[in-house]
Design a protein around this motif. Structure first.
Motif, mmCIF file in Angstrom:
data_model
loop_
_atom_site.group_PDB
_atom_site.id
_atom_site.type_symbol
_atom_site.label_atom_id
_atom_site.label_comp_id
_atom_site.label_asym_id
_atom_site.label_seq_id
_atom_site.Cartn_x
_atom_site.Cartn_y
_atom_site.Cartn_z
ATOM 1 N N LEU A 176 0.900 -1.223 0.072
ATOM 2 C CA LEU A 176 -0.005 -0.166 0.068
ATOM 3 C C LEU A 176 0.749 1.408 -0.044
ATOM 4 C CD1 LEU A 176 -2.117 -1.271 2.631
ATOM 5 C CD2 LEU A 176 -2.632 -1.386 0.190
ATOM 6 N N ARG A 177 2.108 1.224 -0.102
ATOM 7 C CA ARG A 177 2.888 2.263 -0.049
ATOM 8 C C ARG A 177 2.970 3.552 -0.790
ATOM 9 N NH1 ARG A 177 7.605 -1.570 -1.732
ATOM 10 N NH2 ARG A 177 7.638 -1.345 -4.002
ATOM 11 N N ASN A 178 2.311 3.503 -1.858
ATOM 12 C CA ASN A 178 2.126 4.247 -2.906
ATOM 13 C C ASN A 178 0.805 5.306 -2.782
ATOM 14 O OD1 ASN A 178 4.389 3.682 -4.152
ATOM 15 N ND2 ASN A 178 3.369 2.308 -5.772
ATOM 16 N N ARG A 179 0.078 4.754 -1.904
ATOM 17 C CA ARG A 179 -1.109 5.288 -1.540
ATOM 18 C C ARG A 179 -1.682 4.770 -0.317
ATOM 19 N NH1 ARG A 179 -6.407 5.968 -4.656
ATOM 20 N NH2 ARG A 179 -7.582 7.894 -3.812
ATOM 21 N N PRO A 180 -1.202 4.751 0.817
ATOM 22 C CA PRO A 180 -1.526 4.050 2.123
ATOM 23 C C PRO A 180 -3.026 4.729 2.707
ATOM 24 C CG PRO A 180 0.363 5.516 2.524
ATOM 25 C CD PRO A 180 0.330 5.833 0.948
ATOM 26 N N GLY A 181 -3.269 5.983 2.631
ATOM 27 C CA GLY A 181 -4.317 6.499 3.211
ATOM 28 C C GLY A 181 -5.766 6.592 2.541
ATOM 29 N N SER A 182 -5.587 5.909 1.255
ATOM 30 C CA SER A 182 -6.906 5.850 0.535
ATOM 31 C C SER A 182 -8.037 4.755 1.011
ATOM 32 C CB SER A 182 -6.515 5.550 -0.937
ATOM 33 O OG SER A 182 -6.109 4.062 -1.123
ATOM 34 N N TRP A 183 -9.261 5.040 0.635
ATOM 35 C CA TRP A 183 -10.116 4.185 1.076
ATOM 36 C C TRP A 183 -9.962 3.012 0.328
ATOM 37 C CZ3 TRP A 183 -13.364 1.543 -2.475
ATOM 38 C CH2 TRP A 183 -13.406 2.147 -3.623
ATOM 39 N N GLU A 184 -9.335 2.848 -0.592
ATOM 40 C CA GLU A 184 -8.965 1.337 -1.521
ATOM 41 C C GLU A 184 -8.265 0.631 -0.540
ATOM 42 O OE1 GLU A 184 -9.949 4.331 -4.871
ATOM 43 O OE2 GLU A 184 -8.849 4.396 -3.014
ATOM 44 N N ALA A 185 -7.081 1.380 -0.074
ATOM 45 C CA ALA A 185 -5.892 0.883 0.528
ATOM 46 C C ALA A 185 -6.385 0.441 2.056
ATOM 47 C CB ALA A 185 -4.865 1.988 0.884
ATOM 48 N N GLY A 186 -7.420 1.113 2.597
ATOM 49 C CA GLY A 186 -7.968 0.575 3.554
ATOM 50 C C GLY A 186 -8.701 -0.665 3.625
ATOM 51 N N HIS A 187 -9.480 -0.934 2.616
ATOM 52 C CA HIS A 187 -10.012 -2.308 2.150
ATOM 53 C C HIS A 187 -9.095 -3.339 1.982
ATOM 54 C CE1 HIS A 187 -14.355 -0.738 2.291
ATOM 55 N NE2 HIS A 187 -13.774 0.059 1.660
ATOM 56 N N LEU A 188 -7.985 -3.184 1.181
ATOM 57 C CA LEU A 188 -6.951 -4.151 0.910
ATOM 58 C C LEU A 188 -6.429 -4.345 2.252
ATOM 59 C CD1 LEU A 188 -5.504 -2.953 -2.513
ATOM 60 C CD2 LEU A 188 -7.167 -4.992 -1.900
ATOM 61 N N ARG A 189 -5.842 -3.465 3.252
ATOM 62 C CA ARG A 189 -5.352 -3.547 4.336
ATOM 63 C C ARG A 189 -6.184 -4.676 4.909
ATOM 64 N NH1 ARG A 189 -4.796 1.270 5.674
ATOM 65 N NH2 ARG A 189 -2.828 1.227 5.015
ATOM 66 N N SER A 190 -7.285 -4.278 5.257
ATOM 67 C CA SER A 190 -8.439 -5.350 6.027
ATOM 68 C C SER A 190 -8.302 -6.910 5.432
ATOM 69 C CB SER A 190 -9.781 -4.947 6.126
ATOM 70 O OG SER A 190 -9.725 -3.560 6.550
ATOM 71 N N LEU A 191 -8.576 -6.736 4.347
ATOM 72 C CA LEU A 191 -8.163 -8.017 3.654
ATOM 73 C C LEU A 191 -7.014 -8.824 3.829
ATOM 74 C CD1 LEU A 191 -9.504 -10.028 1.265
ATOM 75 C CD2 LEU A 191 -8.258 -8.813 -0.355
ATOM 76 N N MET A 192 -5.898 -8.260 3.607
ATOM 77 C CA MET A 192 -4.585 -8.781 4.134
ATOM 78 C C MET A 192 -4.469 -8.959 5.422
ATOM 79 S SD MET A 192 -1.809 -7.134 1.539
ATOM 80 C CE MET A 192 -2.311 -5.536 1.637
ATOM 81 N N GLU A 193 -5.144 -8.344 6.322
ATOM 82 C CA GLU A 193 -5.124 -8.690 7.657
ATOM 83 C C GLU A 193 -5.825 -9.733 8.231
ATOM 84 O OE1 GLU A 193 -5.862 -4.648 9.433
ATOM 85 O OE2 GLU A 193 -3.777 -4.051 9.549
ATOM 86 N N GLY A 194 -6.927 -10.004 7.443
ATOM 87 C CA GLY A 194 -7.816 -10.902 7.880
ATOM 88 C C GLY A 194 -7.182 -12.188 7.282
ATOM 89 N N THR A 195 -6.190 -11.998 6.251
ATOM 90 C CA THR A 195 -5.545 -13.371 5.818
ATOM 91 C C THR A 195 -4.504 -13.834 6.592
ATOM 92 O OG1 THR A 195 -6.528 -12.827 3.642
ATOM 93 C CG2 THR A 195 -4.518 -14.269 3.585
ATOM 94 N N VAL A 196 -3.631 -12.810 6.651
ATOM 95 C CA VAL A 196 -2.427 -12.989 7.642
ATOM 96 C C VAL A 196 -2.068 -12.611 8.880
ATOM 97 C CG1 VAL A 196 -0.980 -13.268 5.469
ATOM 98 C CG2 VAL A 196 -0.955 -11.162 6.615
ATOM 99 N N GLY A 197 -3.127 -12.170 9.523
ATOM 100 C CA GLY A 197 -3.223 -11.501 10.888
ATOM 101 C C GLY A 197 -2.822 -9.881 10.960
ATOM 102 N N LEU A 198 -3.125 -9.269 11.907
ATOM 103 C CA LEU A 198 -2.836 -8.008 12.222
ATOM 104 C C LEU A 198 -1.252 -7.643 11.881
ATOM 105 C CD1 LEU A 198 -5.344 -7.196 14.962
ATOM 106 C CD2 LEU A 198 -5.668 -6.461 12.577
ATOM 107 N N ASN A 199 -0.502 -8.550 12.365
ATOM 108 C CA ASN A 199 0.964 -8.321 12.655
ATOM 109 C C ASN A 199 1.685 -9.085 11.477
ATOM 110 O OD1 ASN A 199 0.920 -6.065 14.662
ATOM 111 N ND2 ASN A 199 0.625 -7.917 15.936
ATOM 112 N N GLY A 200 0.850 -9.815 10.388
ATOM 113 C CA GLY A 200 1.405 -10.623 9.555
ATOM 114 C C GLY A 200 2.035 -11.742 10.184
ATOM 115 N N GLU A 201 1.421 -12.387 11.191
ATOM 116 C CA GLU A 201 1.996 -13.742 11.599
ATOM 117 C C GLU A 201 1.937 -14.814 10.787
ATOM 118 O OE1 GLU A 201 -0.789 -12.035 12.812
ATOM 119 O OE2 GLU A 201 -0.573 -11.164 14.674
#
Length: 80
Positions: A44-69
């Motif tokens: 998400l580094r190229n646009r971390p504060g966008s609403w799209e990034a927020g959704h992708l962050r949630s998707l990835m965190e749901g997949t690998v954990g909040l801290n990338g476990e």
């Protein structure tokens, strides 16, 4: 040569035609990139504060954990 968005759309359409779970495929693909790049925030580094990034962050965190476990499990084998 086609642009990255068109190539991604083609891959998604192919997965859909092949009967794959597209949501699962997209989550796994994003997590593979995150594992290769050093973490979910790197995706998400190229646009971390966008609403799209927020959704992708949630998707990835749901997949690998909040801290990338379990992010390491998504590291792709090196290409030969």
């Amino acid at each position: 040569m086609t642009d990255p968005t068109t190539r991604a759309a083609d891959a998604i359409a192919e997965a859909l035609r092949d009967g794959q779970d597209v949501a699962e495929m997209l989550a796994a693909a994003l997590c593979q990139v995150a594992a290769a790049e050093g973490g979910t925030e790197e995706v998400l580094r190229n646009r971390p504060g966008s609403w799209e990034a927020g959704h992708l962050r949630s998707l990835m965190e749901g997949t690998v954990g909040l801290n990338g476990e379990v992010l390491e499990a998504y590291r792709a084998a090196p290409k030969a």
